[in-house]
Design an enzyme around this catalytic site. Structure first.
Site, PDB file in Angstrom:
ATOM      1  N   LYS A  38      30.657  61.284 -72.319  1.00  0.00           N
ATOM      2  CA  LYS A  38      31.555  62.308 -73.112  1.00  0.00           C
ATOM      3  C   LYS A  38      30.826  62.681 -74.288  1.00  0.00           C
ATOM      4  O   LYS A  38      31.664  63.084 -75.187  1.00  0.00           O
ATOM      5  CB  LYS A  38      32.772  61.714 -73.373  1.00  0.00           C
ATOM      6  CG  LYS A  38      33.553  61.109 -72.143  1.00  0.00           C
ATOM      7  CD  LYS A  38      33.549  61.769 -71.025  1.00  0.00           C
ATOM      8  CE  LYS A  38      34.376  63.369 -71.191  1.00  0.00           C
ATOM      9  NZ  LYS A  38      34.420  64.164 -70.094  1.00  0.00           N
ATOM     10  N   GLY A  40      28.370  65.503 -74.655  1.00  0.00           N
ATOM     11  CA  GLY A  40      27.762  66.753 -74.247  1.00  0.00           C
ATOM     12  C   GLY A  40      26.849  66.721 -72.845  1.00  0.00           C
ATOM     13  O   GLY A  40      25.935  67.564 -72.910  1.00  0.00           O
ATOM     14  N   THR A  42      27.390  66.845 -69.520  1.00  0.00           N
ATOM     15  CA  THR A  42      27.364  68.104 -68.676  1.00  0.00           C
ATOM     16  C   THR A  42      27.184  69.288 -69.291  1.00  0.00           C
ATOM     17  O   THR A  42      26.494  70.376 -68.671  1.00  0.00           O
ATOM     18  CB  THR A  42      28.737  68.147 -68.021  1.00  0.00           C
ATOM     19  OG1 THR A  42      29.017  66.839 -67.428  1.00  0.00           O
ATOM     20  CG2 THR A  42      29.047  69.107 -66.990  1.00  0.00           C
ATOM     21  N   HIS A  95      22.820  57.746 -68.712  1.00  0.00           N
ATOM     22  CA  HIS A  95      23.625  57.353 -69.839  1.00  0.00           C
ATOM     23  C   HIS A  95      22.989  55.940 -70.482  1.00  0.00           C
ATOM     24  O   HIS A  95      23.498  55.266 -71.284  1.00  0.00           O
ATOM     25  CB  HIS A  95      25.066  56.849 -69.494  1.00  0.00           C
ATOM     26  CG  HIS A  95      26.014  58.040 -69.129  1.00  0.00           C
ATOM     27  ND1 HIS A  95      25.696  59.093 -70.127  1.00  0.00           N
ATOM     28  CD2 HIS A  95      26.793  58.386 -68.250  1.00  0.00           C
ATOM     29  CE1 HIS A  95      26.909  60.122 -69.525  1.00  0.00           C
ATOM     30  NE2 HIS A  95      27.208  59.522 -68.431  1.00  0.00           N
ATOM     31  N   ARG A 114      27.689  63.316 -80.771  1.00  0.00           N
ATOM     32  CA  ARG A 114      28.995  63.791 -80.514  1.00  0.00           C
ATOM     33  C   ARG A 114      29.424  62.975 -81.565  1.00  0.00           C
ATOM     34  O   ARG A 114      29.377  61.984 -81.672  1.00  0.00           O
ATOM     35  CB  ARG A 114      29.610  63.900 -79.489  1.00  0.00           C
ATOM     36  CG  ARG A 114      31.153  64.815 -79.625  1.00  0.00           C
ATOM     37  CD  ARG A 114      31.650  64.794 -78.216  1.00  0.00           C
ATOM     38  NE  ARG A 114      32.874  65.676 -78.179  1.00  0.00           N
ATOM     39  CZ  ARG A 114      33.875  65.635 -77.210  1.00  0.00           C
ATOM     40  NH1 ARG A 114      33.684  65.113 -76.057  1.00  0.00           N
ATOM     41  NH2 ARG A 114      34.988  66.386 -77.378  1.00  0.00           N
ATOM     42  N   ARG A 117      34.214  59.553 -82.356  1.00  0.00           N
ATOM     43  CA  ARG A 117      35.980  59.661 -82.360  1.00  0.00           C
ATOM     44  C   ARG A 117      36.068  60.658 -81.198  1.00  0.00           C
ATOM     45  O   ARG A 117      37.102  60.338 -80.479  1.00  0.00           O
ATOM     46  CB  ARG A 117      36.435  59.817 -83.612  1.00  0.00           C
ATOM     47  CG  ARG A 117      36.073  58.698 -84.602  1.00  0.00           C
ATOM     48  CD  ARG A 117      36.436  59.146 -86.131  1.00  0.00           C
ATOM     49  NE  ARG A 117      35.591  60.141 -86.486  1.00  0.00           N
ATOM     50  CZ  ARG A 117      35.293  60.795 -87.820  1.00  0.00           C
ATOM     51  NH1 ARG A 117      36.400  60.248 -88.605  1.00  0.00           N
ATOM     52  NH2 ARG A 117      34.585  61.694 -88.155  1.00  0.00           N
ATOM     53  N   ALA A 119      34.503  61.791 -78.911  1.00  0.00           N
ATOM     54  CA  ALA A 119      33.804  61.317 -77.506  1.00  0.00           C
ATOM     55  C   ALA A 119      34.816  60.250 -76.856  1.00  0.00           C
ATOM     56  O   ALA A 119      35.298  60.087 -75.799  1.00  0.00           O
ATOM     57  CB  ALA A 119      32.625  60.746 -77.671  1.00  0.00           C
TER      58      ALA A 119
END
Length: 324
Positions: A38, A40, A42, A95, A114, A117, A119
């Protein structure tokens, strides 16, 4: 930088296994995108696809064109066969932190940050959109029982509130080193893991084939960051062409093409493909943090990372430019 299997840290648990990389022969020009969940991923895959294919059309769903190689819900030989058949420039999702990969001079590594928090909030919502029974069934079909790595992780939200999830995320440890009994991260994982992965990229940011990007920078200047990304990858992309292409990488546009662009759409693991592109906003974490947790967060991050890296992690290049 000579590739060495022995230099890697092992990141192996039920749903992801970095030893799966051993099955793939890397090529000159490959692109590997490494982010915590989560942060960034994609969005970056979409930007890379627009540069590689010079347009919005893909030869298949993004999750097939640019697979998450470590994820253990598809047989590794099938994933590798798809990648080996590709004749365009390959870009692959992971990941796994950089110290869990075999760094190869022929490959470009794109790392994305990112605000941790935001994310975590995004991850909390993603877990409610995921069909975990379907994920488990795919894993069991892809990995023989004798090769599975431990019990299923606890169900997010089972018996806990979002506030409890965030407290565990805030205080939980990073993954233990190899050889220590492994317990899969609960629910949305831990802040320590996110900062650890950012730190692994930060330490290597001056390598000629490692580049750092940030979610906040995409939000502030998507066209400019796309031009910068193209330059890192060796493409000449004009401001005008980047402006044309960047409109296909907005949240609304990606949501409208969710079946094509969202991850794992061919696996049927989402209750809603479009819901994967939920909001993408900043500051939503404030709904879950009291003043006490906000203070504790500031104490905790300063235990986990260096000030320059933390400034970048929270604000992107406005906080600290990784190229300086």
């Amino acid at each position: 930088m000579n590739p060495s299997l022995h230099d890697r840290v092992l990141y192996r648990e039920l749903m992801t296994d970095n030893l799966r990389w051993d099955a793939l022969q890397l090529r000159d020009g490959d692109i590997i995108i490494s982010t915590p969940p989560k942060c960034g991923m994609t969005w970056t895959q979409r930007l890379v696809s627009l540069i590689v294919f010079d347009g919005p059309d893909l030869p298949g769903p993004l999750s097939v064109v640019s697979p998450w190689l470590d994820q253990t819900i598809r047989p590794i030989d099938e994933v590798v066969a798809v990648l080996e058949a590709q004749r365009h420039r390959r870009f692959i999702k992971t990941h796994t932190p950089l110290d869990g990969l075999v760094l190869d001079d022929r490959v470009t590594y794109i790392c994305v940050g990112r605000d941790p928090r935001d994310a975590a909030v995004s991850m909390l919502h993603q877990t409610t959109n995921m069909d975990r029974d379907r994920v488990r069934a795919l894993h069991e079909a892809a990995v023989p029982a004798q090769h599975r790595l431990g019990p299923p992780p606890p169900e997010p939200g089972s018996g806990t509130s979002p506030i409890d999830e965030f407290r565990h995320w805030l205080e939980g440890p990073a993954l233990p080193p190899p050889g220590v009994g492994f317990t899969p991260p609960k629910g949305i994982g831990t802040l320590a893991n996110v900062i650890d992965q950012f730190g692994k990229a930060w330490q290597r940011r001056h390598l000629p084939n490692v580049a750092l990007f940030h979610y906040a920078d995409y939000q502030a200047d998507l066209v400019g960051e796309m031009v910068r990304l193209a330059a890192v990858l060796g493409y000449r992309l004009s401001q005008e062409r980047a402006t044309e292409l960047a409109r296909y990488a907005t949240l609304g546009e990606m949501r409208s093409r969710a079946a094509e662009v969202a991850p794992n759409t061919t696996d049927g693991i989402w209750h809603s493909d479009a819901q994967f592109f939920r909001r993408g906003s900043n500051g939503e974490w404030q709904e879950y943090f009291s003043y006490a947790e906000y203070r504790r967060y500031n104490d905790r991050i300063n235990q986990l990372g260096a000030p320059d890296m933390l400034a970048w992690a929270h604000e992107g290049r406005r906080g600290w430019d990784p190229e300086r």
